[in-house]
Write an enzyme that holds these catalytic residues in place. Sequence first.
Site, PDB file in Angstrom:
ATOM      1  CD  GLU A  78      -2.671   1.069   2.722  1.00 18.64           C
ATOM      2  OE1 GLU A  78      -3.724   1.762   2.638  1.00 18.64           O
ATOM      3  OE2 GLU A  78      -2.065   0.408   3.839  1.00 18.64           O
ATOM      4  CE  LYS A  95      -7.525   1.466   3.485  1.00 14.55           C
ATOM      5  NZ  LYS A  95      -6.120   1.768   4.110  1.00 14.55           N
ATOM      6  CB  CYS A 132      -4.577  -1.664   4.124  1.00 10.86           C
ATOM      7  SG  CYS A 132      -3.897  -1.633   5.923  1.00 10.86           S
TER       8      CYS A 132
END
Length: 294
Positions: free
Chosen positions: A44, A117, A154
């Site tokens: 990330e 995300k 994540c």
Amino acid sequence: MKRKYKVSVIQLNLNDIPENNLKKCLSWVREAAKQGAEVISLPELYSSHYFCQSEDVDNFALAEPLYSTSFTAFSALAKELSVVIIVPFFEKRMPGIYHNSAYIIDTDGSEAGLYRKMHIPDDPHFYEKFYFTPGDLGFKSINTSKGKIGTLICWDQWYPEAARLTALKGAEILFYPTAIGWAPHEVEEFGEKQHGAWMNVMKGHAVANGIYVAAANRIGLEKYVPDTNGIIFWGGSFIAGPQGEILAQASHDKEEILIAEVDLDLQENVRQNWPFFRDRRIDAFGEITKRAID
């Protein structure tokens, strides 16, 4: 498409300036391809230190518009090596709107897909809500010349709904570019439990969906905010098979390339024998869209 292909996650220390991180990552992707990887994921926010340890408007200067530095560099490399590359980056969509995003770049250098995300944390030293607007592109299975790729990022890894929806759209593997670590003062008491929970939830996604899972984390102590202890990024990158079996596992503190094979015949066999998709009671799941069931 082939019934088998090799995937890779690269675990790196990225505590450096963007120019150096870019050069480093290009070199490591090249090495992964040399070792036979066909789909390669970086961690990330590959291009900088993990700046979300503080809320500082100066850090917005690290963001880049779509199809600029990162895309240009990795597009050329993907085409040269004929590999698929997952490139997580800090996206500047417009002044005041920024995303934590990832390109999925195909073997011809074109953009196969873009993911933003969806789940944004706000915890001590992980102040991501200050920087990132939640993604608005949804969960995707992205067709590439190597296979059908699902990319989450994540904090998304804790949500079974994200994994399920991506798998239901046809993804054969879930990639989780990641930046997760320990507060140094908590390692002794909580470190093993925290790392175990992180692995277990993603292995659970693999089992529940009959899908391959690959997590690419960073390593190293990143301590750039004065009067703090920083974060020790715990590495531990791994690739798991569709029954949660570990196919490749990295250390907590070394830069490494992991490679494993995605076998679609094996995946189909697992889903035939453990038919979780068949037995889902979709008629009873309506309330899952509620914040709480009061």
